[in-house]
Motif scaffolding. Structure first.
Motif, PDB file in Angstrom:
ATOM      1  N   ALA A 148      29.973  99.848  -1.873  1.00 40.44           N
ATOM      2  CA  ALA A 148      29.887  98.854  -2.951  1.00 40.44           C
ATOM      3  C   ALA A 148      28.543  98.935  -3.663  1.00 40.44           C
ATOM      4  CB  ALA A 148      30.120  97.454  -2.388  1.00 40.44           C
TER       5      ALA A 148
ATOM      6  N   LEU B 279      28.331  99.777  -7.627  1.00 46.15           N
ATOM      7  CA  LEU B 279      27.738  98.786  -8.531  1.00 46.15           C
ATOM      8  C   LEU B 279      26.443  99.311  -9.152  1.00 46.15           C
ATOM      9  CD1 LEU B 279      28.380  95.503  -6.513  1.00 46.15           C
ATOM     10  CD2 LEU B 279      29.666  96.423  -8.447  1.00 46.15           C
TER      11      LEU B 279
ATOM     12  N   PRO C  44      33.909 100.015 -10.767  1.00 50.53           N
ATOM     13  CA  PRO C  44      34.254  98.818  -9.975  1.00 50.53           C
ATOM     14  C   PRO C  44      35.761  98.635  -9.803  1.00 50.53           C
ATOM     15  CG  PRO C  44      32.598  98.301 -11.642  1.00 50.53           C
ATOM     16  CD  PRO C  44      33.121  99.664 -11.954  1.00 50.53           C
TER      17      PRO C  44
END
Length: 278
Positions: A16, A20, A230
């Motif tokens: 993640a 991001l 994402p």
């Protein structure tokens, strides 16, 4: 919420963070970088297109004094009457014209009743593969009238200071501020580029082609990557959650029905299958 606990595992947290971070770079660095190039290119193309049909105007109307610049008038043709100052002449090194090494010759020009402006007289080919400078024809020593185009100065090349060698002052870019400090001759921020058949002119530097380049499409691509990254992370998280639900459903069904035995393992299935054959 317990089913989403896997998202707090180090591997998922690291993934993640990478996704991001990549999306952040796309929106704040990569896309603006390419779109900024597209804006600069579009501006230059617009100025060139306008200048190709414009009539020459006196240089002093756009550059009235020594500290003048005309960044919105690049390529605009102007006329200027005055005298060259060959004692402050400078060569621009490491130029390539039509695939051959060359130097560009810059000579200050004192405009009658106006400022002193740097004039790019054109180029001359170097000799011995660019290692030896040729003899450079001097400019006229009398008063002349020039028709030239306004040009924006270039940025100074980092860690490449001007120097003097073999009797020539030499620089690596056409930076009027740097050249003024090097020669001791105050110059306007904008300089001039000669065209064909002009007094003191040398090899003519061709006008650039009007080409927007791929920068707009590259900028849009980076924006798309920033959006899709994402979304892709969310898709993989959903797929993982769905797989975990599928694995837990048989166990939950078996525990709800007390009469139904637990599911057989792979080893038990193999033993049962071969036992029946015997």
């Amino acid at each position: 919420m317990r089913r989403l606990a896997f998202l707090l595992r180090p591997s998922w947290l690291a993934l993640a963070a990478v996704v991001l971070g990549f999306a952040y770079l796309c929106f704040t660095v990569l896309a603006p970088w390419q779109l900024g190039k597209n804006t600069t290119t579009s501006r230059a193309n617009s100025q060139l297109e306008h200048a190709l049909t414009a009539e020459p105007v006196p240089l002093t109307t756009l550059l009235p004094h020594q500290d003048s610049s005309a960044p919105d008038e690049q390529w605009r043709p102007v006329t200027a009457t005055g005298r060259y100052r060959p004692e402050a002449q400078v060569l621009v090194r490491l130029r390539v014209i039509d695939g051959m090494p060359a130097v560009e010759v810059l000579t200050p020009f004192a405009v009658k009743g106006g400022p002193t402006v740097l004039v790019n007289r054109g180029y001359v080919r170097t000799e011995d593969g660019g290692s030896r400078l040729p003899e450079i024809p001097p400019p006229p020593d009398s008063e002349v009238t020039l028709i030239a185009r306004l040009r924006d100065p270039q940025g100074a090349v980092p860690d490449k200071a001007p120097f003097t060698a073999n009797g020539f002052r030499q620089v690596y870019s056409i930076n009027t501020e740097q050249i003024a400090a090097f020669t001791g001759v105050p110059l306007t921020g904008t300089y001039l580029q000669l065209g064909e058949d002009q007094p003191g002119g040398l090899g003519v530097i061709a006008l650039p082609r009007r080409d927007n380049g791929p920068f707009l499409s590259y900028g849009i691509q980076w924006i798309a990557f920033g959006i899709l990254a994402p979304i892709g992370l969310g898709y993989f998280a959903f797929a993982e959650l769905r797989a975990r639900r599928a694995e837990s459903q048989p166990t939950e069904a078996g525990s709800a029905d007390g009469d139904e035995p637990p599911p057989m393992t792979v080893e038990q299935k193999l033993a049962d299958r071969y036992g029946r054959r015997r």
